[in-house]
Design a protein around this motif. Structure first.
Motif, PDB file in Angstrom:
ATOM      1  N   THR A 148      38.221 -32.959  23.373  1.00 19.33           N
ATOM      2  CA  THR A 148      37.792 -33.213  24.757  1.00 19.33           C
ATOM      3  C   THR A 148      38.601 -34.338  25.406  1.00 19.33           C
ATOM      4  N   LYS A 149      39.430 -34.990  24.593  1.00 17.35           N
ATOM      5  CA  LYS A 149      40.251 -36.139  25.053  1.00 17.35           C
ATOM      6  C   LYS A 149      39.395 -37.339  25.473  1.00 17.35           C
ATOM      7  N   VAL A 150      38.142 -37.351  25.064  1.00 15.31           N
ATOM      8  CA  VAL A 150      37.278 -38.498  25.409  1.00 15.31           C
ATOM      9  C   VAL A 150      37.604 -39.670  24.484  1.00 15.31           C
ATOM     10  N   ILE A 151      37.885 -40.814  25.088  1.00 13.12           N
ATOM     11  CA  ILE A 151      38.014 -42.041  24.293  1.00 13.12           C
ATOM     12  C   ILE A 151      36.745 -42.846  24.554  1.00 13.12           C
ATOM     13  N   SER A 192      18.245 -36.744  18.946  1.00  9.53           N
ATOM     14  CA  SER A 192      19.695 -36.834  18.847  1.00  9.53           C
ATOM     15  C   SER A 192      20.298 -37.697  19.953  1.00  9.53           C
ATOM     16  N   HIS A 193      21.493 -38.183  19.679  1.00 14.33           N
ATOM     17  CA  HIS A 193      22.322 -38.850  20.696  1.00 14.33           C
ATOM     18  C   HIS A 193      23.730 -38.319  20.489  1.00 14.33           C
ATOM     19  N   GLY A 194      24.349 -37.856  21.541  1.00 18.54           N
ATOM     20  CA  GLY A 194      25.642 -37.185  21.416  1.00 18.54           C
ATOM     21  C   GLY A 194      26.816 -38.101  21.139  1.00 18.54           C
ATOM     22  N   GLY A 195      26.672 -39.408  21.406  1.00 18.60           N
ATOM     23  CA  GLY A 195      27.765 -40.354  21.175  1.00 18.60           C
ATOM     24  C   GLY A 195      29.047 -39.911  21.865  1.00 18.60           C
ATOM     25  N   ALA A 196      30.164 -40.015  21.152  1.00 17.50           N
ATOM     26  CA  ALA A 196      31.475 -39.721  21.736  1.00 17.50           C
ATOM     27  C   ALA A 196      31.615 -38.258  22.144  1.00 17.50           C
ATOM     28  N   THR A 216      31.292 -43.502  30.679  1.00 19.39           N
ATOM     29  CA  THR A 216      32.051 -43.267  29.448  1.00 19.39           C
ATOM     30  C   THR A 216      31.094 -43.140  28.254  1.00 19.39           C
ATOM     31  N   PRO A 217      31.234 -42.087  27.448  1.00 19.23           N
ATOM     32  CA  PRO A 217      30.391 -41.965  26.257  1.00 19.23           C
ATOM     33  C   PRO A 217      30.629 -43.128  25.287  1.00 19.23           C
ATOM     34  N   VAL A 218      29.618 -43.413  24.473  1.00 18.35           N
ATOM     35  CA  VAL A 218      29.730 -44.526  23.520  1.00 18.35           C
ATOM     36  C   VAL A 218      29.840 -44.003  22.095  1.00 18.35           C
ATOM     37  N   SER A 219      30.294 -44.874  21.207  1.00 15.24           N
ATOM     38  CA  SER A 219      30.491 -44.518  19.800  1.00 15.24           C
ATOM     39  C   SER A 219      30.629 -45.815  19.007  1.00 15.24           C
TER      40      SER A 219
END
Ligand SMILES: Cc1cc2nc3c(=O)[nH]c(=O)nc-3n(C[C@H](O)[C@H](O)[C@H](O)COP(=O)(O)O)c2cc1C
Length: 368
Positions: free
Chosen positions: A126-129, A100-104, A114-117
């Protein structure tokens, strides 16, 4: 029916009960398997499931969800992963690791970046952009999934499961709500499927034709503008055409009101909440279908299997509380799982996975 044997791909299972992937949160900070993890898995492996799927194994360090998640991103993790694979088999089950990869849905506090997507769509909860991936990074990720699958095989797992559900990276590519790309990786249903398709083809090259590759898929993202059922069914058909060994039918994302692990499910009608979608998947694929989500009564499970709505069933939360539940059912217990779907097990992401309610009850009993 629950305890009748079944074959998925080249894998023969003693029964149709699967331990659904559930992040065990027992690895060390570099993702290596610990003794604590081995002890935990030993209990599950002896509990009577035909198949035990280990939770999220991160394919890249910057795709991990917690600092105690199992890693499958380095070659030197293979020998300790092999101990788990061995232990599952010694317990009588067959072993699978989910990659797995959690991405955003990764947390910046864990990643320190910063997480990627696929696109910069905010995860509202989570307010993650996230940072949108560059094309060359996407190709790298395809290879990372393939290398991780190769490590799963080398470690001795009987199969690998690709996590394409629950709003993590692959699911973000599949969903029109989170994939707003206009290049070859987005825009049309075919383009949104390209990432998963590429991952499966690359995994196949790495592990060979006969090694069973399972996929966990969202049939419903359970958010506005998520993947339509018709498109999800086309994805399932595509997976079947690619020769996957089994599809696990699930749904939901972090932002869903009611997602993969629904709260307060009472035995009976509320169980098996993705059953109607599994029934549709069965109609369009050639591979076995695994149903997950809210299953807790032997009567409901047998009804699902006897009606042909799914070929296997998977349980996650009930086995956190009662890892020997399948054996008890086999021994004649006919009552539902004790798990009340309170979801306290999902609250403390940095603690090892355990039934927090059971711990509270035990503490209470000691005080009384
Ligand atoms: C604490 C917790 C951790 C989970 N970890 C994973 C995971 O690593 N991979 C995955 O595909 N699903 C994961 N899930 C979802 C479960 O596999 C399953 O789809 C969901 O809980 C519904 O099944 P249940 O009603 O039997 O719990 C997790 C669920 C919980 C509650």
């Amino acid at each position: 029916m629950l305890f009748s044997p079944v074959t998925i791909g080249s894998l023969e299972l003693q029964n149709r009960l699967v331990r659904a992937a559930c992040g065990e949160r027992r690895a060390d900070r570099d993702g290596f398997i610990t003794h604590e993890m081995l002890a935990y898995i030993d209990e599950l492996a002896r509990g009577g499931c035909g198949l035990v799927i280990l939770g999220h194994g991160y394919i890249r360090r910057d795709g991990r969800l917690t600092d105690n998640e199992t890693g499958i991103n380095r070659d030197d993790q293979v020998s300790r992963l092999g101990l788990v694979a061995e232990q599952i088999r010694a317990g009588g089950a067959r072993g699978v690791i989910q990659i797995s990869h959690g991405g955003a849905q990764c947390r910046p506090s864990v990643l320190e970046t910063t997480p990627v997507s696929p696109s910069g769509v905010e995860v509202r909860k989570t307010k993650v952009i996230p940072r949108p991936l560059e094309s060359d990074e996407i190709l790298e990720l395809v290879s990372d999934f393939a290398f991780a699958a190769g490590r799963a095989k080398e470690a001795g797992f009987d199969a690998v499961q690709i996590h394409a559900a629950h709003g993590y990276l692959i699911s973000q590519f599949l969903s029109p709500a989170t994939n707003l790309r206009t290049d070859e990786w987005g825009g049309s249903p075919e383009n949104r499927f390209r990432f998963l398709d590429s991952v499966i083809r690359a995994v196949r090259e790495q592990v060979g034709e006969d090694y069973p590759v399972l996929v966990k898929q969202n049939l419903d993202d359970c958010i506005p503008k998520g993947i339509p059922l018709s498109e999800a069914l086309t994805v399932a058909t595509g997976l079947s055409d690619l020769g996957v060994a089994a599809i696990e039918v699930s749904g939901g994302m972090v932002d869903s009101e009611r997602g993969a692990a629904r709260k307060d499910i009472t035995p009976g009608k509320q169980e098996a909440y993705f059953r109607s979608m599994a029934r549709e998947v069965v109609k369009v694929v050639d591979c076995p279908v695994i149903l997950v989500g809210g299953l807790k009564s032997p009567s409901v499970i047998n009804d699902v299997l006897e009606s042909g709505d799914a070929d296997l069933v998977a349980l996650a939360r009930p086995l956190i509380r009662e890892p020997r539940l399948p054996l008890e059912w086999l021994d004649g217990r006919d009552t539902p799982a004790d798990c009340e779907s309170c979801n306290r097990c999902a609250l403390y992401k940095d603690r090892p996975l355990r039934c927090e309610s059971l711990i509270l009850e035990q503490e209470q009993a000691r005080e009384d």
